[in-house]
Scaffold this active site. Structure first.
Site, PDB file in Angstrom:
ATOM      1  N   CYS A  73       2.396  11.477  -8.738  1.00 48.36           N
ATOM      2  CA  CYS A  73       3.361  10.370  -8.659  1.00 48.36           C
ATOM      3  C   CYS A  73       4.312  10.366  -9.854  1.00 48.36           C
ATOM      4  CB  CYS A  73       2.580   9.058  -8.593  1.00 48.36           C
ATOM      5  SG  CYS A  73       3.621   7.596  -8.666  1.00 48.36           S
TER       6      CYS A  73
ATOM      7  N   CYS B 290      -1.766   8.544 -11.432  1.00 49.74           N
ATOM      8  CA  CYS B 290      -2.037   9.467 -10.315  1.00 49.74           C
ATOM      9  C   CYS B 290      -1.235  10.756 -10.518  1.00 49.74           C
ATOM     10  CB  CYS B 290      -1.679   8.813  -8.985  1.00 49.74           C
ATOM     11  SG  CYS B 290      -2.589   7.291  -8.702  1.00 49.74           S
TER      12      CYS B 290
ATOM     13  N   CYS C 290       9.006   7.166  -3.050  1.00 53.75           N
ATOM     14  CA  CYS C 290       8.292   6.481  -4.109  1.00 53.75           C
ATOM     15  C   CYS C 290       8.480   7.072  -5.506  1.00 53.75           C
ATOM     16  CB  CYS C 290       6.810   6.504  -3.781  1.00 53.75           C
ATOM     17  SG  CYS C 290       6.522   6.115  -2.079  1.00 53.75           S
TER      18      CYS C 290
ATOM     19  N   CYS D 131       3.700   2.547 -14.404  1.00 51.50           N
ATOM     20  CA  CYS D 131       2.379   2.276 -13.844  1.00 51.50           C
ATOM     21  C   CYS D 131       1.325   2.924 -14.733  1.00 51.50           C
ATOM     22  CB  CYS D 131       2.274   2.856 -12.434  1.00 51.50           C
ATOM     23  SG  CYS D 131       0.661   2.544 -11.671  1.00 51.50           S
TER      24      CYS D 131
ATOM     25  N   GLU E  78      12.800   0.185  -9.551  1.00 54.88           N
ATOM     26  CA  GLU E  78      13.597   0.457  -8.362  1.00 54.88           C
ATOM     27  C   GLU E  78      13.194  -0.404  -7.171  1.00 54.88           C
ATOM     28  OE1 GLU E  78      12.320   4.468  -8.305  1.00 54.88           O
ATOM     29  OE2 GLU E  78      10.840   4.092  -6.771  1.00 54.88           O
TER      30      GLU E  78
ATOM     31  N   CYS F  10      11.435  -2.062   0.078  1.00 50.92           N
ATOM     32  CA  CYS F  10      10.318  -1.587  -0.737  1.00 50.92           C
ATOM     33  C   CYS F  10      10.547  -2.094  -2.162  1.00 50.92           C
ATOM     34  CB  CYS F  10      10.314  -0.052  -0.674  1.00 50.92           C
ATOM     35  SG  CYS F  10       9.080   0.715  -1.720  1.00 50.92           S
TER      36      CYS F  10
HETATM   37  N1  SAH Z   1       0.523   1.729  -6.763  1.00 49.47           N
HETATM   38  C1  SAH Z   1       0.442   1.463  -5.379  1.00 49.47           C
HETATM   39  C2  SAH Z   1       1.778   1.211  -4.726  1.00 49.47           C
HETATM   40  C3  SAH Z   1       2.944   2.017  -5.193  1.00 49.47           C
HETATM   41  S1  SAH Z   1       2.877   3.723  -4.793  1.00 49.47           S
HETATM   42  C4  SAH Z   1      -0.294   2.609  -4.671  1.00 49.47           C
HETATM   43  O1  SAH Z   1      -0.514   3.632  -5.296  1.00 49.47           O
HETATM   44  O2  SAH Z   1      -0.671   2.434  -3.523  1.00 49.47           O
HETATM   45  C5  SAH Z   1       3.257   3.661  -3.048  1.00 49.47           C
HETATM   46  C6  SAH Z   1       2.772   4.856  -2.272  1.00 49.47           C
HETATM   47  O3  SAH Z   1       3.494   6.035  -2.628  1.00 49.47           O
HETATM   48  C7  SAH Z   1       1.298   5.171  -2.521  1.00 49.47           C
HETATM   49  O4  SAH Z   1       0.630   5.373  -1.303  1.00 49.47           O
HETATM   50  C8  SAH Z   1       1.401   6.447  -3.329  1.00 49.47           C
HETATM   51  O5  SAH Z   1       0.244   7.201  -3.255  1.00 49.47           O
HETATM   52  C9  SAH Z   1       2.609   7.118  -2.710  1.00 49.47           C
HETATM   53  N2  SAH Z   1       3.174   8.208  -3.513  1.00 49.47           N
HETATM   54  C10 SAH Z   1       3.187   8.349  -4.854  1.00 49.47           C
HETATM   55  N3  SAH Z   1       3.761   9.522  -5.207  1.00 49.47           N
HETATM   56  C11 SAH Z   1       4.107  10.149  -4.070  1.00 49.47           C
HETATM   57  C12 SAH Z   1       4.721  11.401  -3.755  1.00 49.47           C
HETATM   58  N4  SAH Z   1       5.091  12.232  -4.706  1.00 49.47           N
HETATM   59  N5  SAH Z   1       4.909  11.701  -2.450  1.00 49.47           N
HETATM   60  C13 SAH Z   1       4.555  10.845  -1.470  1.00 49.47           C
HETATM   61  N6  SAH Z   1       3.979   9.652  -1.692  1.00 49.47           N
HETATM   62  C14 SAH Z   1       3.739   9.307  -2.972  1.00 49.47           C
HETATM   63 FE1  SF4 Z   2       0.671   3.965  -9.905  1.00 50.90          FE
HETATM   64 FE2  SF4 Z   2       1.906   5.945  -8.657  1.00 50.90          FE
HETATM   65 FE3  SF4 Z   2      -0.753   5.833  -8.651  1.00 50.90          FE
HETATM   66 FE4  SF4 Z   2       0.660   4.011  -7.223  1.00 50.90          FE
HETATM   67  S1  SF4 Z   2       0.587   6.236  -6.875  1.00 50.90           S
HETATM   68  S2  SF4 Z   2      -1.085   3.643  -8.597  1.00 50.90           S
HETATM   69  S3  SF4 Z   2       2.453   3.801  -8.564  1.00 50.90           S
HETATM   70  S4  SF4 Z   2       0.546   6.143 -10.455  1.00 50.90           S
END
Ligand code: SAH
Ligand code: SF4
Length: 363
Positions: free
Chosen positions: A126, A123, A339, A119, A99, A112
């Site tokens: 996410c 996490c 995100c 990924c 996306e 963005c």
């Molecule tokens: N992988 C990188 C960049 C992509 S994620 C990273 O993790 O930084 C971009 C941002 O979205 C990150 O700060 C991540 O922690 C946040 N993010 C992921 N899932 C989310 C959610 N459910 N609500 C709010 N932010 C989220």
């Molecule tokens: Fe990957 Fe999502 Fe963690 Fe960013 S927040 S590193 S996109 S799993």
């Protein structure tokens, strides 16, 4: 335009620098001039139809059309939000979707972009992490997202954030090349590019060696190892202090402020003791902390959005300790533009719009 079956196999001009285009044109005596014209059409005019590049000789246009693609991506889903946010779910003809989002603001237009399909970092909050990892995006796919969004935008996109799908530092060579093209060919300022990372220490060091004046943002989300361990598996390998030290070194090498992304999850990361520990961690370092209220994704962890009261209190504690705080402006809620959400929605992993609407920030 749809990527045709044969087209898909052709190399793509998008993702090549002007010098590389010149090399592609080979021995032609006018290769330098033609490559500059081509790069200008592709990257400055966002023109993807070779036949519409009227200043190129017809024979060259025909030849290029036979040998190259100019469309790295096609759109699977487009969603436009009532607040002007435009989100595309794209793929290169293989149905591995990722996306990108257009984010118009009063004073600038930002976008963005994704760096990977899926990924591998896993996490726990996410949607992208939930879906697992497919592959790295190539340079044409990274730059292609920008160009597709620019075609949709009446105003010039001046800012890029790598906060879509994927961990950008796991795709560092392609990321760096794409950023160079965005700078050299498209004309973006490096200072308007932000890369967000989960915190992979050796890759932060490698990026610092490039000495690109971009912003690097660390997704910290908790200053406490016991909490960060539970949320982000990466913390077992590079815990808080270690990754913070790498960010300090990056800051010293580039002269930029340390930017921390901080996800507020109710009763998990939004507690006053974590606000205090965070303030202590970054004391004395030029910094910005970007607070992000958790966007609801059902990752079966029971995570909830923070209460307004908790956000206020968290912010106050930081500000009283002299931290520069900003809160991420939430946009495109009606199209799940946060995100990882649209791709998640596409694969049926996250809640639908109606149920998201039932989950306002608690008061
Ligand atoms: N992988 C990188 C960049 C992509 S994620 C990273 O993790 O930084 C971009 C941002 O979205 C990150 O700060 C991540 O922690 C946040 N993010 C992921 N899932 C989310 C959610 N459910 N609500 C709010 N932010 C989220
Ligand atoms: Fe990957 Fe999502 Fe963690 Fe960013 S927040 S590193 S996109 S799993």
């Amino acid at each position: 335009m749809k990527i045709g079956e044969n087209q898909e196999k052709l190399p793509c001009l998008i993702g090549l620098s002007q010098k590389e285009i010149q090399a592609v044109l080979g021995e032609r005596s006018d290769a330098s001039m033609r490559s500059k014209q081509l790069a200008w059409h592709l990257y400055r005019r966002h023109e993807t139809n070779l036949q519409a590049m009227g200043d190129l000789p017809q024979a060259l246009r025909d030849e290029l059309e036979l040998c190259f693609r100019t469309h790295p991506l096609e759109t699977a889903v487009r969603k436009q939000s009532t607040d002007g946010v435009d989100k595309l779910l794209v793929h290169r003809g293989d149905n591995q979707v990722f996306e990108c989002v257009l984010l118009p603001y009063e004073d600038r237009v930002s976008c963005c972009l994704s760096s990977q399909v899926g990924c591998p970092m896993g996490c726990k909050f996410c949607a992208t992490g939930l879906g697992g990892f497919q592959r790295n995006l190539d340079v044409s796919e990274i730059v292609g997202q920008y160009l597709m969004l620019q075609q949709l935008s009446e105003r010039r996109i001046s800012h890029v954030v790598f906060m879509g799908m994927g961990e950008p530092l796991l795709n560092l060579p392609n990321l760096i090349k794409a950023m160079r093209i965005l700078h050299d060919e498209v004309g973006l300022s490096y200072r308007h590019i932000t890369v967000s990372t989960v915190g992979i220490v050796p890759q932060i060091e490698k990026l610092a060696e490039e000495k690109l004046p971009i912003h690097l943002a660390l997704s910290l989300h908790s200053p406490l190892d016991e909490v960060r361990d539970r949320l982000m598996p990466v913390n077992h390998r590079w815990p808080v202090q270690e990754v913070f030290n790498a960010m300090r070194e990056y800051q010293q090498a580039t002269g930029r402020k340390i930017t921390l992304e901080y996800l507020l999850i109710r009763d998990v990361t939004d507690t006053p003791d974590q606000a205090k520990a965070l303030a202590k961690l970054i004391r004395g370092v030029p910094n910005v902390v970007n607070l992000i209220p958790f966007n609801y994704v059902d990752t079966e962890q029971g995570f909830a959005r923070p209460t307004r009261q908790a956000v206020r209190q968290f912010r106050q504690i930081l500000e009283q300790a002299g931290v520069n705080v900003s809160e991420r402006m939430e946009r495109g809620h009606d199209i799940a533009a946060a995100c990882g959400q649209l791709a998640g929605q596409h694969t049926g992993r996250i809640m639908n719009r109606a149920s998201v609407a039932d989950l306002p920030v608690a008061r």
